[in-house]
Design an enzyme around this catalytic site. Structure first.
Site, mmCIF file in Angstrom:
data_model
loop_
_atom_site.group_PDB
_atom_site.id
_atom_site.type_symbol
_atom_site.label_atom_id
_atom_site.label_comp_id
_atom_site.label_asym_id
_atom_site.label_seq_id
_atom_site.Cartn_x
_atom_site.Cartn_y
_atom_site.Cartn_z
ATOM 1 N N SER A 15 0.849 -1.194 0.000
ATOM 2 C CA SER A 15 0.000 0.000 0.000
ATOM 3 C C SER A 15 0.876 1.232 0.000
ATOM 4 O O SER A 15 1.863 1.292 0.734
ATOM 5 C CB SER A 15 -0.904 0.026 1.235
ATOM 6 O OG SER A 15 -1.586 1.265 1.276
ATOM 7 N N HIS A 16 0.511 2.209 -0.815
ATOM 8 C CA HIS A 16 1.246 3.475 -0.825
ATOM 9 C C HIS A 16 0.542 4.514 0.035
ATOM 10 O O HIS A 16 0.978 5.646 0.123
ATOM 11 C CB HIS A 16 1.431 3.976 -2.267
ATOM 12 C CG HIS A 16 2.429 3.163 -3.027
ATOM 13 N ND1 HIS A 16 3.710 3.599 -3.289
ATOM 14 C CD2 HIS A 16 2.355 1.914 -3.538
ATOM 15 C CE1 HIS A 16 4.373 2.666 -3.950
ATOM 16 N NE2 HIS A 16 3.566 1.635 -4.121
ATOM 17 N N ASN A 17 -0.588 4.115 0.654
ATOM 18 C CA ASN A 17 -1.281 5.024 1.577
ATOM 19 C C ASN A 17 -0.624 4.861 2.953
ATOM 20 O O ASN A 17 -0.722 3.795 3.566
ATOM 21 C CB ASN A 17 -2.761 4.639 1.622
ATOM 22 C CG ASN A 17 -3.537 5.440 2.659
ATOM 23 O OD1 ASN A 17 -3.028 5.736 3.744
ATOM 24 N ND2 ASN A 17 -4.764 5.768 2.340
ATOM 25 N N GLY A 19 -1.304 5.860 5.933
ATOM 26 C CA GLY A 19 -2.209 5.524 7.039
ATOM 27 C C GLY A 19 -2.540 4.039 7.058
ATOM 28 O O GLY A 19 -2.495 3.377 8.090
ATOM 29 N N ASP A 76 -7.643 -3.532 -0.281
ATOM 30 C CA ASP A 76 -8.429 -2.533 -0.998
ATOM 31 C C ASP A 76 -9.650 -2.291 -0.138
ATOM 32 O O ASP A 76 -10.283 -3.231 0.348
ATOM 33 C CB ASP A 76 -8.832 -2.995 -2.393
ATOM 34 C CG ASP A 76 -9.211 -1.779 -3.238
ATOM 35 O OD1 ASP A 76 -8.429 -0.824 -3.286
ATOM 36 O OD2 ASP A 76 -10.300 -1.771 -3.832
ATOM 37 N N SER A 77 -9.931 -1.049 0.100
ATOM 38 C CA SER A 77 -10.970 -0.758 1.074
ATOM 39 C C SER A 77 -11.708 0.491 0.674
ATOM 40 O O SER A 77 -11.279 1.221 -0.214
ATOM 41 C CB SER A 77 -10.317 -0.570 2.448
ATOM 42 O OG SER A 77 -9.316 0.418 2.362
ATOM 43 N N PHE A 162 -8.071 8.331 9.749
ATOM 44 C CA PHE A 162 -7.787 8.945 8.443
ATOM 45 C C PHE A 162 -9.034 8.820 7.568
ATOM 46 O O PHE A 162 -10.049 8.252 7.982
ATOM 47 C CB PHE A 162 -6.575 8.259 7.770
ATOM 48 C CG PHE A 162 -6.799 6.817 7.400
ATOM 49 C CD1 PHE A 162 -6.628 5.815 8.336
ATOM 50 C CD2 PHE A 162 -7.179 6.465 6.112
ATOM 51 C CE1 PHE A 162 -6.843 4.481 7.997
ATOM 52 C CE2 PHE A 162 -7.391 5.137 5.766
ATOM 53 C CZ PHE A 162 -7.220 4.137 6.715
ATOM 54 N N GLY A 163 -8.932 9.360 6.364
ATOM 55 C CA GLY A 163 -10.006 9.201 5.380
ATOM 56 C C GLY A 163 -11.357 9.656 5.915
ATOM 57 O O GLY A 163 -11.505 10.766 6.448
ATOM 58 N N TYR A 164 -12.358 8.799 5.778
ATOM 59 C CA TYR A 164 -13.733 9.144 6.138
ATOM 60 C C TYR A 164 -14.047 8.893 7.620
ATOM 61 O O TYR A 164 -15.205 8.975 8.019
ATOM 62 C CB TYR A 164 -14.714 8.326 5.290
ATOM 63 C CG TYR A 164 -14.606 8.576 3.798
ATOM 64 C CD1 TYR A 164 -15.380 9.563 3.180
ATOM 65 C CD2 TYR A 164 -13.737 7.841 2.995
ATOM 66 C CE1 TYR A 164 -15.294 9.801 1.817
ATOM 67 C CE2 TYR A 164 -13.638 8.071 1.625
ATOM 68 C CZ TYR A 164 -14.417 9.051 1.048
ATOM 69 O OH TYR A 164 -14.327 9.287 -0.307
HETATM 70 P P1 IMP Z 1 -7.700 2.300 -1.490
HETATM 71 O O1 IMP Z 1 -8.027 1.022 -0.788
HETATM 72 O O2 IMP Z 1 -6.270 2.696 -1.334
HETATM 73 O O3 IMP Z 1 -8.190 2.318 -2.892
HETATM 74 O O4 IMP Z 1 -8.457 3.485 -0.761
HETATM 75 C C1 IMP Z 1 -9.459 3.255 0.141
HETATM 76 C C2 IMP Z 1 -9.993 4.568 0.649
HETATM 77 O O5 IMP Z 1 -11.134 4.238 1.444
HETATM 78 C C3 IMP Z 1 -9.076 5.320 1.586
HETATM 79 O O6 IMP Z 1 -8.275 6.260 0.940
HETATM 80 C C4 IMP Z 1 -10.074 6.004 2.494
HETATM 81 O O7 IMP Z 1 -10.604 7.100 1.866
HETATM 82 C C5 IMP Z 1 -11.189 4.996 2.597
HETATM 83 N N1 IMP Z 1 -10.987 4.151 3.777
HETATM 84 C C6 IMP Z 1 -10.587 2.871 3.811
HETATM 85 N N2 IMP Z 1 -10.448 2.422 5.070
HETATM 86 C C7 IMP Z 1 -10.764 3.483 5.860
HETATM 87 C C8 IMP Z 1 -10.792 3.650 7.266
HETATM 88 O O8 IMP Z 1 -10.459 2.777 8.080
HETATM 89 N N3 IMP Z 1 -11.168 4.864 7.693
HETATM 90 C C9 IMP Z 1 -11.500 5.880 6.842
HETATM 91 N N4 IMP Z 1 -11.471 5.776 5.540
HETATM 92 C C10 IMP Z 1 -11.110 4.583 5.030
#
Ligand code: IMP
Length: 292
Positions: A15-17, A19, A76-77, A162-164
């Site tokens: 993952s490059h994210n 958080g 992926d989430s 983070f995120g939402y």
């Molecule tokens: P991806 O899986 O990197 O495509 O991105 C998933 C996106 O879903 C993240 O950038 C967040 O915006 C959101 N997301 C996934 N998991 C969480 C969480 O635990 N809390 C808040 N947002 C989340």
């Protein structure tokens, strides 16, 4: 190649994210697995071209395993809102735009829910979903899914996570994920649930050891927070965490002047024009606390 993980196995966290990579590292570290992030290995980030969470998790894990020659774990989430027919779904990250600003993404969710009259009563039903994929360099792979259900709240509350997180309140809780302490979020989170399925299948034989986070891990957590925060209140929480970290790791001979000089050097040597403003302040403060 044997397809099982053992204590000391090196596992690429694809993952490059920052958080998410940090959360996954926290989950696997107690099992004696060595986590290496895809960013550390400078692996290319594949484009998420699939139409499902499982498809995208598989695509990322297989690419990282093939490129590194090591087993790789990808997640992926996203957030699924019932009244939006599951949106933002696989586009959850993309709704934050190129600057990855989740105050923008949360506002868009709120606006789209408003357009459908979805803010009545307890707030719209929603869930987070996480799909983990463990892949091997030969392409063999397996997926594991976890969900957490709850309601959306508006305005967002809390600066943790983070995120939402600040707009999601899980069932049976008063607080949003953004207000909860990290351990309370992990206790119920979609990623923890996907990880439990992964653990039952792949880590059953590995004993869990208690670990104290090292200084490096604590710093990685702060870096993840600095890279993800979007709002003024998230910055306030971040500064409180910096203060707690400084109190836990006192430095006998530290004055304000060298800290300010580190900020100046950092500002002079980085191109920061596109950076989200609160994140820029957080990163500057974090730089100030780094000691050589
Ligand atoms: P991806 O899986 O990197 O495509 O991105 C998933 C996106 O879903 C993240 O950038 C967040 O915006 C959101 N997301 C996934 N998991 C969480 C969480 O635990 N809390 C808040 N947002 C989340």
């Amino acid at each position: 190649m044997p397809h099982h993980l053992e204590v000391g196995s090196r596992l690429v966290v694809a993952s490059h994210n920052p958080g998410k990579a940090w959360e996954i590292q926290q989950l696997i570290a107690p099992y004696g697995l060595e986590a290496i992030s895809a960013a550390t290995l400078k692996l290319a980030e594949p484009e998420e071209t699939e139409t499902t969470f499982a498809g995208n998790a598989r695509l990322k894990a297989v690419a990282a395993a093939r490129a590194s020659g090591m087993p790789a774990l990808a997640d992926d989430s996203g957030l699924q809102v019932e009244v939006l027919s599951g949106a933002p779904g696989i586009y959850s990250a993309r709704w934050a735009g190129p600057r990855k600003d989740f105050s923008v993404a949360m506002q868009r969710v709120a606006d789209e829910v408003s357009m459908r009259g979805g803010w009545e009563r307890a707030g719209p039903r929603a869930n987070f979903i996480s799909v983990l994929c463990l892949a091997w360099p030969d392409g063999d792979n397996e997926v594991f899914e976890g969900k957490v259900f709850g309601h959306l709240v508006w305005p967002p509350r809390g600066g943790n996570g983070f995120g939402y997180d600040p707009m999601f309140r899980p069932d049976d809780a008063e607080q949003t994920f953004g207000e909860m302490q990290p351990e309370d979020k992990y206790a119920v989170s979609h990623r923890t649930r996907a990880f439990a399925a992964f653990k039952a299948k792949c880590l059953a034989g590995l004993s869990r050891r208690k670990t104290q986070p090292s200084r490096d891990e604590a710093l990685a957590g702060l870096q993840a927070a600095a890279a993800n925060l979007s709002t003024q209140s998230e910055l306030a929480v971040f500064v409180a965490k910096l203060a707690a970290d400084a109190a836990a790791h006192p430095d006998a001979d530290e004055s304000v002047a060298p800290m300010l000089r580190r900020i100046v050097a950092w500002l002079n040597s980085n191109e920061l024009d596109g950076e989200t403003s609160w994140r820029l302040v957080a990163k500057a403060l974090l730089e100030a606390t780094k000691r050589s």
